[in-house]
Design an enzyme around this catalytic site. Structure first.
Site, PDB file in Angstrom:
ATOM      1  CG  HIS A  94      -2.240   0.658   0.997  1.00 18.57           C
ATOM      2  ND1 HIS A  94      -2.399   1.826   0.290  1.00 18.57           N
ATOM      3  CD2 HIS A  94      -3.483   0.302   1.377  1.00 18.57           C
ATOM      4  CE1 HIS A  94      -3.674   2.161   0.263  1.00 18.57           C
ATOM      5  NE2 HIS A  94      -4.355   1.256   0.907  1.00 18.57           N
ATOM      6  CE1 TYR A 132      -8.595   7.421   7.332  1.00 19.34           C
ATOM      7  CE2 TYR A 132      -9.642   5.961   5.752  1.00 19.34           C
ATOM      8  CZ  TYR A 132      -8.657   6.872   6.067  1.00 19.34           C
ATOM      9  OH  TYR A 132      -7.736   7.229   5.111  1.00 19.34           O
ATOM     10  CB  SER A 146     -10.325   6.049   2.227  1.00 16.42           C
ATOM     11  OG  SER A 146      -9.275   6.675   1.537  1.00 16.42           O
ATOM     12  CB  THR A 158      -6.717   9.129   0.940  1.00 14.26           C
ATOM     13  OG1 THR A 158      -5.834   9.006   2.059  1.00 14.26           O
ATOM     14  CG2 THR A 158      -6.464   8.020  -0.063  1.00 14.26           C
TER      15      THR A 158
END
Length: 672
Positions: free
Chosen positions: A385, A499, A501, A512
């Site tokens: 990632h 959360y 994104s 992001t």
């Protein structure tokens, strides 16, 4: 932190800024934006297509990610804190926030703005965000790498492991060649495709200088997106280093890394002239690998990539010192990794576990991405990632799926090329010292201990979806997020940090921003549905749903425009750390710690190529919620550790969706 999925688009514009585009850990407009290629272009066997507009034509003129006003960031931060805190703690947080705004925060903000003005080639968040990922010492498995699984090929006979692997490899190489030749269609969202997604407009815009090309697209309601991460897709690897890892890209590698049973093989998929190796030869090589009887190694080197990053960094040095430098270099420089598994997938849960983490031995988790093929032809992408947020990965997956299903280069009756694959395919051998053998054994233990704690469960809500919600003028994403808030409240009796994104790819080097779905609106609505049943009329509940939808839409628009608060506060904290300053009181507030302890980490994805995606919780007491709102149903793929009960959570989400759709239909809720 697998904040990778999401491909929502709202058609809200903000002056001359790009549209409100949502995405995660993994997002691309391709999921909803029908790409139109010129029918006159013959892509041939080497390229997916030949774009009229060069791939990076818009990159130079993309607008820059704005640094929000400090007072706006503090206001948004406090609004997000309100539903999470009691009155006393909220009052304390308000005081700390205002002291920060009028004191050290003002200084940090001004320095951040000054730095940003001196670095107009990038965004203020890019370097800190790379560093955040690369300096993390946790294993990339579960903590960072997400997965997205492919839908099956519509033609069942093409789902054979060998056939599908060959076609996916060929299409992947064609994508790489199309990208590097500048022939890949630029990533653009078209609000008026009848004007902008046409050959005539593309022939015009290609002659507009790159320095102003974005403005030409904007004039016809087309919004180019950042493509700076795409070059990390191929020949790239995360290299473990003490304290902070490195990203390494070797663009000259022409070989593919293949893993089977923990063994590693390499062969060229691009020839000396830069052309795709004949598909029948790739078919032959993969057939040879699948038939190779070599047993699984007692000490599979790949499992080391699942270790703590500092531990892996030390073991990698020992691996190099033991005489494996060339083999490691071959792995690092491979185009990508193809993992051929020997298991058949029983169901979606089995697919999720296998594609998210597997057995630890038949993976090289540090590669920019790995294509995983199970014995029965189930396919998925697992990606590292740090280098990107999934925009490039989802685009790649969509293109590969389209190419393999519409223009497969081999089929069930295709004979492998009559060549000597034994001489073309190299099986990598590693020399292992006792220290390395011990390290591999320990890595296996740690891996099993970690993945054994993970539970994944899925749910499909069939009563309604996007179409019904839009008819009622409700945001599908807002309703899904509300269901998660209601579900958690029903299960645990409280509202927690959440959360979601949102991609800022509409800006140069955007990464992001965070949408904070837990709001005073969702809290009030969830309490009315769950804890105050019968105290509100259907009309009142409908009004609350509408208010949640509108506010969530506002948060989405702000985040997509770079007007959230999370990245701004993060960047100022990063700046404070880099200057060796004492940590400002705002960041020492337990409320700041709590809002960044995201118990509900959520991400959404709908794409014609993707059947499901998933990631692990980002905190030990959290849920990892992958979801998709489809035309007439809603799906969730959720993970948890033992602290939370994922089965019960999804039952609560199911009940919440049933209640919401009952109220949408104008009917009162029945008590359960």
């Amino acid at each position: 932190m697998a904040y990778f999925l999401s491909s929502h688009i709202t058609s809200t514009l903000w002056k001359l800024k790009p549209l409100a585009l949502k995405t995660t850990c993994v997002g691309s407009v391709l999921a909803v934006n029908q790409r139109k290629y010129s029918s006159k272009d013959d892509a041939g066997s080497e390229y997916l297509h030949r774009s009229i507009v060069p791939t990076m034509h818009y990159q130079k003129s993309l607008p820059r990610l704005p640094v929000p006003k400090l007072e706006d960031t503090i206001r948004r931060y406090l609004a997000a804190q309100r539903p999470l805190l009691d009155d006393e703690n909220y009052s304390n947080t308000v005081k700390l926030a205002h002291d920060f705004q009028n004191g050290i925060g003002k200084q940090l903000h001004e320095e951040l703005v000054a730095q940003d003005k001196m670095n107009k080639h990038t965004s203020y968040i890019s370097a800190p965000w790379f560093d955040m990922y690369l300096s993390a010492r946790e294993s990339v498995v579960l903590n960072f790498n997400p997965f997205m699984s492919f839908n099956p090929d519509p033609k069942p006979e093409y789902n054979d492991q060998l056939i599908r692997a060959t076609n996916i490899v060929c299409s992947a190489v064609r994508f790489m060649k199309t990208l590097r030749a500048g022939l890949l269609e630029p990533e653009v969202f078209h609000l008026n495709p009848a004007k902008s997604n046409t050959d005539s407009f593309k022939k015009f815009i290609r002659w507009v200088p790159s320095s102003v090309s974005w403005f030409g697209a904007y004039m016809v309601n087309a919004y180019p997106l950042d493509m700076s991460q795409y070059f990390r897709l191929f020949n790239s690897t995360r290299i473990p280093k003490p304290k902070t890892d490195e990203l390494c890209t070797h663009q000259k590698g022409n070989h593919l890394l293949v893993m089977k049973r923990g063994n590693m093989y390499v062969f060229d998929v691009v020839d000396r002239d830069g052309n795709l190796v004949k598909p029948t030869e790739i078919l032959s090589h993969l057939k040879y690998i699948l038939a190779d009887p070599t047993p699984a190694p007692v000490c599979p080197v790949g499992v080391l990539t699942s270790e703590n990053r500092d531990v892996w960094a030390g073991l990698r040095e020992k691996l190099l010192e033991a005489g494996n430098r060339e083999a490691v270099q071959i792995v690092d420089s491979a185009l990508f990794c193809l993992c051929l598994d020997e298991e058949e997938m029983r169901d979606h849960i089995h697919i999720s576990h296998n594609m998210l983490h597997g057995d630890g031995c038949n993976r090289w988790y540090d590669k920019s991405f790995s294509l995983i093929l199970s014995k029965d032809g189930q396919a998925a992408i697992n990606f590292e990632h740090s280098w990107g947020d999934g925009v490039a990965v989802l685009r790649f997956q969509n293109e590969v799926f389209k190419d393999t299903t519409e223009r497969p280069l081999v089929g069930p009756t295709t004979p492998p090329a009559p060549i000597d694959s034994a001489s073309a395919v190299q099986r990598l051998e590693f020399k292992l010292s006792p220290d390395l053998e011990h390290g591999i054994a320990k890595a296996k233990e740690n891996f099993q201990a970690a993945v054994s704690k993970l539970t994944i469960h899925a749910m499909e809500f069939k009563r309604g979806g996007k179409e019904q919600l839009k008819k009622k003028k409700l945001s599908p994403d807002a309703i899904a997020q509300l269901a998660f808030q209601m579900g958690f409240l029903r299960q645990y009796g409280k509202t927690v940090a959440t959360y979601e994104s949102c991609s800022t790819a509409a800006f140069k080097h955007g990464r992001t921003e965070t949408i904070r779905p837990a709001t005073t609106y969702t809290q009030r609505c969830a309490q009315a549905f769950v804890q105050q049943l019968g105290q509100h009329s259907v009309e009142q509940l409908q009004g609350m749903l509408d208010a949640c939808s509108k506010y969530h839409g506002q948060l989405t628009k702000e985040a997509a425009m770079g007007q959230g608060f999370d990245r701004h506060l993060f960047a100022m904290r990063y700046l404070s750390n880099s200057k060796g300053m004492e940590m400002p009181n705002l960041y020492q507030d337990p409320a700041y710690t709590a809002i960044n302890h995201n118990i509900l980490s959520t991400s959404t994805l709908t794409s014609p190529a993707v059947s499901l995606g998933g990631f692990a919780p980002v905190v030990p007491d959290g849920f990892g919620v992958g979801y998709g709102v489809h035309d007439d149903w809603i799906g969730c793929n959720v993970s948890s550790y033992p602290t939370r009960n994922v089965h019960e959570f999804l039952q609560c989400v199911q009940k919440s969706l049933e209640d919401i759709f009952t109220v949408i239909d104008g009917k009162p809720i029945k008590s359960s």
